[in-house]
Design an enzyme around this catalytic site. Structure first.
Site, short mmCIF file in Angstrom:
data_model
loop_
_atom_site.label_atom_id
_atom_site.label_comp_id
_atom_site.label_asym_id
_atom_site.label_seq_id
_atom_site.Cartn_x
_atom_site.Cartn_y
_atom_site.Cartn_z
N ASN A 177 -3.92 2.24 -13.73
CA ASN A 177 -2.98 1.30 -13.11
C ASN A 177 -1.58 1.91 -13.13
OD1 ASN A 177 -2.07 -1.22 -12.04
ND2 ASN A 177 -1.33 -1.79 -14.07
N GLY B 173 0.78 -1.24 0.00
CA GLY B 173 0.00 0.00 0.00
C GLY B 173 0.80 1.28 0.00
N SER B 174 2.05 1.24 -0.48
CA SER B 174 2.83 2.49 -0.48
C SER B 174 2.28 3.49 -1.51
CB SER B 174 4.32 2.22 -0.69
OG SER B 174 4.57 1.79 -2.01
N ASN B 175 1.75 2.98 -2.63
CA ASN B 175 1.13 3.91 -3.59
C ASN B 175 -0.15 4.51 -3.02
OD1 ASN B 175 2.56 4.24 -6.29
ND2 ASN B 175 2.73 2.03 -5.97
N LYS C 24 -15.35 -16.01 -11.17
CA LYS C 24 -14.61 -14.74 -11.15
C LYS C 24 -15.56 -13.55 -11.35
CE LYS C 24 -10.66 -12.41 -13.19
NZ LYS C 24 -9.43 -12.53 -13.96
N ILE D 141 -5.76 -9.89 -12.44
CA ILE D 141 -6.13 -9.43 -13.78
C ILE D 141 -7.64 -9.31 -13.84
CG2 ILE D 141 -6.14 -10.07 -16.22
CD1 ILE D 141 -3.42 -11.52 -15.52
N LEU D 142 -8.10 -8.14 -14.20
CA LEU D 142 -9.55 -7.90 -14.28
C LEU D 142 -10.08 -8.41 -15.62
CD1 LEU D 142 -9.41 -4.34 -12.75
CD2 LEU D 142 -10.46 -6.33 -11.68
N HIS E 114 2.44 0.58 -13.25
CA HIS E 114 3.23 -0.62 -13.51
C HIS E 114 4.71 -0.26 -13.43
CE1 HIS E 114 4.08 -4.57 -15.10
NE2 HIS E 114 4.99 -4.00 -15.87
N MET F 276 -3.05 -7.12 -7.38
CA MET F 276 -2.34 -8.14 -8.15
C MET F 276 -3.28 -9.18 -8.77
SD MET F 276 0.36 -6.73 -8.07
CE MET F 276 2.07 -7.11 -8.06
C1 GAR Z 1 4.22 -1.26 -7.15
O1 GAR Z 1 5.59 -1.32 -7.50
C2 GAR Z 1 3.36 -1.32 -8.39
O2 GAR Z 1 3.91 -0.63 -9.48
C3 GAR Z 1 3.32 -2.80 -8.66
O3 GAR Z 1 3.19 -3.39 -7.39
C4 GAR Z 1 3.80 -2.55 -6.43
C5 GAR Z 1 2.78 -2.27 -5.34
O4 GAR Z 1 3.37 -1.60 -4.27
N1 GAR Z 1 2.24 -3.15 -9.50
C6 GAR Z 1 2.32 -4.09 -10.42
O5 GAR Z 1 3.32 -4.77 -10.60
C7 GAR Z 1 1.06 -4.28 -11.25
N2 GAR Z 1 1.35 -5.07 -12.38
P1 GAR Z 1 2.48 -0.92 -3.15
O6 GAR Z 1 1.48 -1.96 -2.64
O7 GAR Z 1 3.47 -0.53 -2.08
O8 GAR Z 1 1.79 0.26 -3.75
#
Ligand code: GAR
Length: 218
Positions: A109, A14-16, A67, A94-95, A111, A92
């Site tokens: 999203n 959850g840092s984003n 699903k 795929i929708l 990436h 994580m």
């Molecule tokens: C992030 O690096 C994001 O870009 C990646 O997962 C991490 C989540 O970090 N997402 C993917 O790889 C999607 N394909 P977070 O939970 O700390 O935000």
């Protein structure tokens, strides 16, 4: 201009999500989080909203046979909270086309690579294994492919000789935390215009009225 209501989907750290919370708190983002939905009851992301007036909901895939029913439960929750933009922040899964059609053009999203290079899982490891000298991150709208949707913002990050997956991921993550709130902000300010698969960033308009910013999901 009224605040855009975000629905944030998470699976882990959850840092984003935190960077979005911080941007809203600092009034850098004209948005409000309507709901945070996790598919993982252990997700640290859910802990990040403790103490805020933000509903956190866990919807686990294992509780649904199909699903589509799992995704319908997510879509219903987003509608209950009047979500206008769905933000995938380390979600994580795929929708399916079912979900994407319901919210088309309103799912973002992030990436951890410069798409179209290294889509899918373990993007940082893919970049190292390929021997790329530059990687980075991409914010894009979701379409029906895996990490193939229209690109909103990208930022490059060098790959260093001594990098491991962890050090590269950390360098990219630092940039993600700046780029994602910025991209969401552009959407909230009505400044993104998608033509075919090209996302144009419109000039900032002073005193834009609410009625020009219709972004409801349905
Ligand atoms: C992030 O690096 C994001 O870009 C990646 O997962 C991490 C989540 O970090 N997402 C993917 O790889 C999607 N394909 P977070 O939970 O700390 O935000």
């Amino acid at each position: 201009m009224s605040k855009i209501i975000l629905g944030i989907l998470v699976s882990g750290r959850g840092s984003n999500l935190q960077s979005i919370l911080d941007a809203i708190h600092a009034e850098r983002l004209n948005a409000k989080i309507g709901v945070v939905i996790s598919d993982n009851p252990e997700a640290n992301a859910l802990k990040r909203i403790a103490g805020f007036d933000i509903p956190g909901v866990c919807i686990e895939r294992k509780n649904f046979t199909a699903k589509q029913d799992f995704e319908k439960a997510i879509a219903d929750e987003l509608n209950i909270h009047h979500v206008e933009l769905v933000v995938l922040a380390g979600f994580m899964r795929i929708l399916s086309p079912y979900f994407i059609q319901r919210c088309f053009g309103k799912i973002m999203n992030i990436h951890p690579s410069l798409l179209p290079a290294f889509p899918g899982l373990d993007a940082q490891q893919q970049a190292l294994q390929y021997g790329a000298k530059v990687s980075g991150c991409t914010v894009h709208f979701i379409d029906q492919g895996i990490d193939t949707g229209p690109i909103i913002l990208q930022e490059a990050v060098p790959v260093l000789e001594e990098d491991t997956v962890e050090t590269l991921a950390e360098r990219i993550l630092h940039v993600e935390h700046i780029l994602y709130p910025r991209a969401i902000g552009l959407y909230c300010d009505g400044r993104l215009c998608t033509e075919n698969r090209r996302v144009r960033i419109l000039q900032e308009v002073e005193g834009k009225g609410d009625d020009e910013n219709e972004t409801g999901l349905d």
